[in-house]
Design an enzyme around this catalytic site. Structure first.
Site, short mmCIF file in Angstrom:
data_model
loop_
_atom_site.label_atom_id
_atom_site.label_comp_id
_atom_site.label_asym_id
_atom_site.label_seq_id
_atom_site.Cartn_x
_atom_site.Cartn_y
_atom_site.Cartn_z
CD GLU A 53 39.35 30.83 3.62
OE1 GLU A 53 40.24 31.61 2.87
OE2 GLU A 53 38.12 31.40 3.96
NE ARG A 73 46.63 34.64 2.97
CZ ARG A 73 45.71 35.83 3.35
NH1 ARG A 73 46.52 36.56 4.56
NH2 ARG A 73 44.71 36.23 2.92
CE LYS A 114 38.40 35.95 0.67
NZ LYS A 114 39.49 35.35 0.67
#
Length: 210
Positions: free
Chosen positions: A41, A45, A128
């Site tokens: 994943e 960012r 999640k």
């Protein structure tokens, strides 16, 4: 979720990756693969994230996701770069809808029963649980999951080799997200052999917990 869910249920661990240099993407993907975990994943960012996704996507064996997706337009960017699933830190109805419109699986972030119920109402079957350790850990997840028998969870946040087994023991947990096997500092330093070793150890821990 379909095929993505099936693959995650087999691997049971999602390496959460922060890449500062897209040049590290390919060797990192190969290090994870060599360690027995062909999955990543890549979080959006850093400025390098989009190109990193493109590089990792060149290896068809890697189950590639994009994380820290905050806005609908980032869904389009990630899918175009090669992401096969989307992960968000919180629940965004707009992002869920965009994923549905482009046909890409999404694992939206939740922290409360209300958010889980919102996800269910939107037709989402996997969420999640984030930030897992900070909001009560495996015990909290077990309590929140109890009323939602059809929902599967991917706890992420503060998960390590020492506690991942506690999460994977929960029947509601599809897989767990963690970064300890491919930490940002290890990637920056180019320590890909160490990443392979830690990944192999993580795979063994998961096997013992299953």
């Amino acid at each position: 979720m379909g095929e993505v869910s099936t693959l995650l249920s087999t691997m049971r661990l999602v390496p959460v990756i922060v890449l500062d240099d897209a040049a590290d993407a390919w060797p990192l993907a190969q290090a994870l693969k060599a360690g027995g975990l062909p999955c990543a994943e890549v979080t959006l960012r850093t400025p390098a994230a989009e190109e990193a996704l493109r590089e990792m996507a060149k290896d068809a064996d890697i189950l590639l996701g994009a994380g820290t997706v905050l806005r609908p337009e980032q869904v389009d960017l990630a899918v175009k770069a090669g992401a096969k699933f989307i992960v968000t830190p919180g629940y965004s109805a707009a992002v869920v809808e965009r994923c549905r419109s482009v046909g890409v699986p999404i694992i939206p972030g939740v922290a409360t029963p209300t958010e889980v119920q919102q996800a269910l109402e939107a037709g989402v079957d996997t969420v999640k649980f984030f930030p897992a350790e900070s909001i009560g850990g495996a015990r909290a997840l077990a309590a929140i999951a109890a009323p939602f028998g059809d929902m599967r969870f991917v706890p992420t946040g503060g998960i390590t080799a020492a506690n991942v087994g506690d999460y994977l023991a929960l029947p509601s947990v599809l897989a767990a997200g963690g970064s300890w096997m491919a930490g940002r500092d290890l990637v920056r330093a180019g320590r890909f052999e160490e990443i392979t070793r830690l990944t192999s150890e993580a795979v063994a821990i998961v096997g013992a917990a299953s």
